[in-house]
Design an enzyme around this catalytic site. Structure first.
Site, PDB file in Angstrom:
ATOM      1  N   HIS A  47       1.126  -1.239  -0.064  1.00 47.38           N
ATOM      2  CA  HIS A  47       0.275   0.137  -0.049  1.00 47.38           C
ATOM      3  C   HIS A  47       1.325   1.733  -0.370  1.00 47.38           C
ATOM      4  CE1 HIS A  47      -4.405  -1.622   1.700  1.00 47.38           C
ATOM      5  NE2 HIS A  47      -4.084  -1.994   0.427  1.00 47.38           N
ATOM      6  N   CYS A  92      -3.813  -2.817 -18.147  1.00 49.12           N
ATOM      7  CA  CYS A  92      -4.217  -2.138 -16.304  1.00 49.12           C
ATOM      8  C   CYS A  92      -2.993  -2.329 -15.139  1.00 49.12           C
ATOM      9  CB  CYS A  92      -5.202  -2.773 -16.064  1.00 49.12           C
ATOM     10  SG  CYS A  92      -5.750  -4.056 -15.722  1.00 49.12           S
TER      11      CYS A  92
HETATM   12  C1  PEP Z   1      -2.325  -6.922 -12.176  1.00 49.47           C
HETATM   13  O1  PEP Z   1      -3.103  -7.896 -11.769  1.00 49.47           O
HETATM   14  O2  PEP Z   1      -1.887  -6.873 -13.145  1.00 49.47           O
HETATM   15  C2  PEP Z   1      -4.078  -6.084 -11.988  1.00 49.47           C
HETATM   16  C3  PEP Z   1      -3.886  -4.615 -12.530  1.00 49.47           C
HETATM   17  O3  PEP Z   1      -4.526  -6.260 -10.884  1.00 49.47           O
HETATM   18  P1  PEP Z   1      -4.172  -6.084  -9.434  1.00 49.47           P
HETATM   19  O4  PEP Z   1      -2.564  -5.024  -8.732  1.00 49.47           O
HETATM   20  O5  PEP Z   1      -4.845  -5.581  -8.025  1.00 49.47           O
HETATM   21  O6  PEP Z   1      -3.832  -7.381  -8.690  1.00 49.47           O
END
Ligand code: PEP
Ligand code: MG
Length: 753
Positions: free
Chosen positions: A361, A673
């Protein structure tokens, strides 16, 4: 033997510095093996020798003076081969080197084992016997096992004890190593979080005035409540209300009966207030510490945190005041979001945390705030850092302690260059994110924890590409009600309308368990996570989806994304649930409309089922963090294997290519993402792949835009083709660094320009 081994390791771990640690080793090992001599030689790369660092049996005066050149003698042989060497008559060995200062000639039996940390030989542990004798297999394995466990303790003690020599003169650019948490360089003063109150140092003592102690304790609790509320208010402008609930959780713990009542009971039994506090905090923290679940274990640190705050007020009438220097680098064993909030934002120049990784975090917060951070500095001697000048290099994950004049000058130059670079990147605000041949690459924002959109204009953000809904769930003590969720989602959807906002359904499990929904598993990342929980608990999923649909009434910019999809059946079933929620809401009189639905591609099976998945949904978005974790079989939060986690790995790039090609068959847009989307080194590759959008944290937007605007798609495709043929991540990294350097964009991936 096992007991002895544990005892030695424990004592070495508790040693305050390297000298004491080594002294403990040689004396305890000599006793355990019943030999005549035990010595430790430490390898010094600078003088290219193995230096006698401690001995029990040889002449004490030789410690620090005897240095065996690398590659010479039996000690050299052990280090060279990185293997134990057990010889009954050492002087008869061709590599034997006679050293008179230690009085060694009289010893014949020799057993040496290497001390290795991360493939690097740190030194050699040696036992000797006057008589000719081969050490037994038991003795060899004992020493071997011990050496493997001591390496970490030696590194730690060395870092702590060497601070002064490590930093001042001649040795120049020595630094502690961690993992990059947030890019940037900073020069500032180390301020150790919570250096005032040490709960563990509080002794037991009888209370003279029980009534007075109880009152003092109650007053301290009230004062901490006030402090927390003030901090909550201070952060209110920087993080959204739902994330501020972290403070509510702390206040809840304080207001909850048990902690206060139990402490009062202990005072009534005769303890003074600080002692009673120590006992009850310890007992509460212990309960959480013993839990396997990472998130719940973290609660133990929240409880200790509260304990220290109360103690601080008990110990002084005046509230805890730290004069934060204008460039404060916050240092801690585990820096928390609350500690971060305590530093006025204009003073905060950086963060160094002994634990955690780039996905903690605090690292996410640091990136959103644009502050450099180095995480997982395992050798960090936290208690000795306070008030020292520090330089942190968030690109390479380095921390320099009281740097030499030349290192400082170098970093001042780099920081200056970085300021100029940032100003140049900022000048791109409002300009379109398109390649030199006019192809648009819309940049979206990842959010959920921080209100990181304040300073960005509408032209810079095409929408929200990933809103992580689990974070507001994590900081509460129960599932948020539908109405609470509606308010939360409405604020985000309204804030960005008419631009699209992708709300991701709850992705808990793995490293994100909920405190009120514990999951106990051997392999959480391969277990009950993401949509697997949604399918098992449709009521949780339906409540969330209903809230999303209600929040989007009249706005129509909602898109719903499903995380951790590994097969088509999951999508079919979840789509049915979404339709059900939609139909029910219509029946209830809400003017909801069907949103676009997408899936995240983050499991290897989804890569290979891309066509079947794409056919079923409106868009796909690749979560490269998890995709890298699962493709490379590297836990994304484990600092021991962090070096292997590299999202520029050709296997990741080839998977992305497969995904883009598969999604094209059904004309579905592909977004990225994961963290890769915000990495300027990857931007050209993603342009070459022809992805439709990139979603990243606010701090990365302008840098990525700069890269987009510097290359043509034609050139990007050429570079991609070359990268796809490469054999490992390092090769790809160097290649992309070269490409950015050629365009004068080297400052986007390393300090300076
Ligand atoms: C990922 O796994 O790349 C993602 C964007 O989700 P998180 O980081 O929240 O698991
Ligand atoms: Mg993920």
């Amino acid at each position: 033997m096992l007991d002895t081994l544990h005892r030695i390791v424990k004592e070495v771990n508790a040693a305050p510095d390297l000298e004491k640690a080594l002294f403990t080793i040689v004396s305890m090992v000599k006793q355990a093996i019943d030999c005549d001599v035990c010595s430790v030689y430490l390898t010094d790369a600078e003088t290219r020798s193995h230096v006698l660092a401690a001995t029990n049996g040889l002449r004490e005066e030789a410690v620090g003076k005897v240095a065996l050149p690398l590659g010479r003698g039996l000690v050299g042989l052990v280090a060279e081969r990185a293997e134990p060497l057990n010889i009954s008559d050492a002087p008869g060995h061709p590599r034997y080197l006679r050293i008179t200062e230690t009085g060694e000639a009289q010893y014949r039996g020799f057993l040496g084992v290497p001390i290795i940390q991360n493939r690097k030989v740190l030194g050699v542990l040696v036992v000797r016997q006057e008589a000719q004798r081969e050490f037994t297999e038991d003795e060899v394995t004992f020493l071997f096992t011990l050496a493997a466990q001591l390496a970490g303790a030696i590194t730690m003690a060395r870092a702590s004890g060497e601070l002064d020599t490590l930093t001042t003169h001649s040795r120049g650019a020595r630094y502690l190593e961690g993992r990059p948490g947030s890019t940037g360089v900073s020069i500032g003063t180390g301020i150790v979080a919570y250096r005032l109150a040490d709960l563990d140092a509080i002794p037991d003592r009888a209370a003279d005035d029980m009534e007075g102690e109880c009152n003092a304790f109650r007053a301290a609790v009230a004062a901490v409540e006030d402090d927390l509320r003030t901090l909550q208010d201070r952060l209110a402008g920087q993080i959204p209300a739902e994330d501020n609930a972290l403070f509510d959780a702390l206040l809840l713990m304080l207001g909850g009966d048990t902690l206060v009542t139990e402490t009062i009971e202990l005072i009534e039994q005769g303890q003074w207030a600080p002692g009673a506090l120590r006992q009850s905090i310890h007992a509460h923290a212990q309960v959480f510490e013993n839990m396997e679940d990472v998130y719940l274990r973290e609660r133990a640190s929240d409880i200790r945190d509260l304990g220290r705050r109360i103690l601080m007020h008990l110990q002084s009438d005046s509230p805890h005041q730290v004069d934060y220097p204008s460039a404060t680098i916050l240092v801690g064993e585990e820096v928390s979001a609350v500690q971060l909030a305590e530093v006025p934002s204009e003073c905060l120049a950086g963060i160094v945390s002994a634990t955690g990784s780039s996905s903690s975090h605090v690292a996410i917060l640091a990136r959103a705030m644009g502050i450099p951070a180095v995480m997982g500095v395992t050798d960090l001697p936290v208690n000795r850092i306070g008030e020292r000048e520090l330089i942190i290099d968030g690109y390479r994950g380095r921390v320099y302690l009281s740097p030499s004049v030349s290192v400082r000058a170098e970093y001042e130059r780099l920081a200056e260059e970085e300021r100029a670079l940032t100003a140049e990147a900022e000048s791109l605000r409002g300009m379109p994110s398109e390649s030199t041949d006019g192809i648009a690459f819309p940049l979206h924002l990842n959010t959920g924890l921080v209100n990181d959109t304040n300073s960005l204009s509408n032209d810079d953000i095409a929408g929200i590409g990933l809103y992580r809904t689990e974070l507001p769930f994590m900081v509460r003590d129960r599932f948020p009600a539908e109405s609470v969720q509606v308010l939360n989602y409405r604020r985000v959807l309204e804030g960005f309308a008419p631009r699209p906002v992708i709300l991701r359904t709850l992705d808990i499990g793995g490293d994100k368990p909920l405190p009120y929904f514990p999951i106990k598993e051997q392999n959480p990342f391969l277990g009950w996570r993401g949509v697997r929980i949604s399918l098992a608990h449709p009521e949780i999923f339906l409540t969330q989806v209903r809230a999303m649909l209600r929040a989007a009434v009249d706005l129509d910019n909602l898109q719903i994304m499903l995380p951790m999809i590994s097969g088509v059946a999951e999508v079919d079933e979840l789509k049915m649930l979404i339709t059900r929620a939609h139909d029910e809401l219509l029946e209830e009189g809400y003017a909801v409309s069907m949103p676009q639905i997408g899936v995240m591609i983050e499991v290897p099976s989804a890569v290979y089922m891309i066509e079947e998945l794409a056919r079923r949904v409106d868009f796909v978005s690749v979560g490269t963090n998890d995709l890298t974790q699962y493709l490379l079989a590297v836990d994304r939060n484990n600092s021991r294997v962090a070096e292997l986690f590299d999202d520029l790995h050709p296997a990741v790039l080839r998977s992305l290519e497969h995904v883009v090609r598969g999604a094209r068959v059904f004309n579905r847009p592909v977004g990225i993402c994961g963290e890769l989307a915000g990495n300027p080194l990857a931007t050209i590759l993603l342009m070459g792949l022809g992805v439709d959008s990139l979603s990243m944290s606010a701090g990365a937007l302008m840098k990525v835009k700069w890269v987009v605007r510097s290359f043509s798609v034609l050139r990007a495709r050429q570079l991609l083709q070359a990268a796809l043929r490469m054999e490992d991540a390092q090769q790809v990294r160097r290649f992309m660094e070269g490409a950015l350097d050629d365009m004068g964009l080297g400052g986007l991936f390393r300090p300076g320009r």
